[in-house]
Design an enzyme around this catalytic site. Structure first.
Site, short mmCIF file in Angstrom:
data_model
loop_
_atom_site.label_atom_id
_atom_site.label_comp_id
_atom_site.label_asym_id
_atom_site.label_seq_id
_atom_site.Cartn_x
_atom_site.Cartn_y
_atom_site.Cartn_z
N SER A 83 42.40 81.00 85.34
CA SER A 83 41.82 81.69 84.20
C SER A 83 42.86 82.62 83.54
CB SER A 83 40.57 82.46 84.65
OG SER A 83 39.92 83.09 83.58
N ASP A 210 33.50 73.97 82.26
CA ASP A 210 33.75 75.40 82.05
C ASP A 210 33.15 75.83 80.72
OD1 ASP A 210 34.84 77.94 81.72
OD2 ASP A 210 36.85 77.35 82.34
N HIS A 238 33.54 77.65 85.32
CA HIS A 238 34.76 78.44 85.20
C HIS A 238 35.34 78.81 86.55
CE1 HIS A 238 37.69 80.90 83.15
NE2 HIS A 238 37.39 81.94 83.91
N LEU A 253 46.61 70.07 96.85
CA LEU A 253 47.44 69.41 97.87
C LEU A 253 48.15 68.19 97.29
CD1 LEU A 253 44.96 69.73 100.84
CD2 LEU A 253 47.19 70.85 100.69
#
Length: 261
Positions: A83, A210, A238, A253
């Site tokens: 964010s 989001d 979000h 990963l």
């Protein structure tokens, strides 16, 4: 997905939040065999400073800079910014490019090297209708004044955490602190540089659902400053670390395995 034992992830949070947002991600990442260090920025999370003591993006980012400064010579971390934490991540990339193998922007504001540092925030604010902020307030503090951001309970439940479990909504209501995007500081800062910030490989994770930084704007950020890889998490609001922690860890990963070797 199993990580490489030598990999070290360092993660920062969005405005008003803290290291606590990664409480689901940290044990999952460590179970995959990697180090995961979430950092509370100045006047955020469990950091002891008050917002009134934080006057600039540098002040705000100092806890992250201290973590990176302590990384041994020759070692690199995977830097994660969520964010509004995209700006502290970018600032750290500018200061310590040699310490970062890849930077992952998780539905984050991501600046560029072409425009003034405040450019993408200006674009975001221009494209966000006033009613979308609901009960968020923008008071000022200090002299000269700095604009703060104080999210209200409706904005937390209906925008930031709209798909998150009710327990995480409650955690947000209890834990979120006043913050700032430091727009006044960004408006006067030098541009991020190609040879420092721009030299660090970047990846972006889009949170498809989001409501706060819509997927459309996330994709505009990527078009404005292209990255090495883009991943998308469907069903993520979000706070993908709350709504889709397994998917987020898998993305992190996979990005590290591909780009941080």
């Amino acid at each position: 997905m199993v990580g490489t034992a030598a990999q070290h992830f360092v993660a920062v949070h969005g405005v008003g939040h803290g290291a606590w947002v990664y409480y689901k991600v940290k044990p999952r990442m460590e179970a995959a065999g990697v180090r995961f260090t979430p950092v509370s920025l100045a006047a955020a999370g469990n950091n002891g400073k008050k917002l009134e003591e934080v006057r600039s993006l540098h002040d705000y980012t100092t806890p992250l800079l201290e973590v990176l400064a302590a990384v041994p010579a020759g070692e690199k971390v995977v830097l994660v910014g969520h964010s509004g934490g995209g700006y502290p991540a970018a600032y750290a990339m500018e200061k310590f490019p040699e310490k970062i193998s890849v930077a992952v922007f998780v539905n984050a504001l991501m600046p560029d090297t072409k425009n003034r540092p405040s450019y993408v925030i200006d674009e975001y604010l221009a494209r966000t209708p006033p009613e979308a902020w609901m009960d968020t307030q923008f008071p000022t503090y200090g002299d000269p004044p700095i604009t703060a951001l104080v999210v209200g309970p409706k904005f937390i439940s209906d925008s930031l955490y709209n798909l998150s479990p009710v327990e995480d909504q409650a955690l947000g209501h209890l834990s979120v602190r006043p913050g700032s995007l430091f727009m006044e500081d960004l408006a006067t800062m030098d541009k991020f540089s190609d040879d420092k910030f721009g030299s660090v490989r970047r990846a972006y994770i889009v949170a498809a659902d989001d409501k706060t930084i819509p997927a459309e704007f996330q994709r505009w950020l990527i078009e404005n400053n292209p990255v090495a890889e883009v991943k998308e998490i469907k069903g993520a609001d979000h706070m993908p670390m709350f709504t889709q922690p397994d998917a987020l860890c898998k993305c992190l990963l996979e990005i590290a395995q591909k780009h941080a070797a």
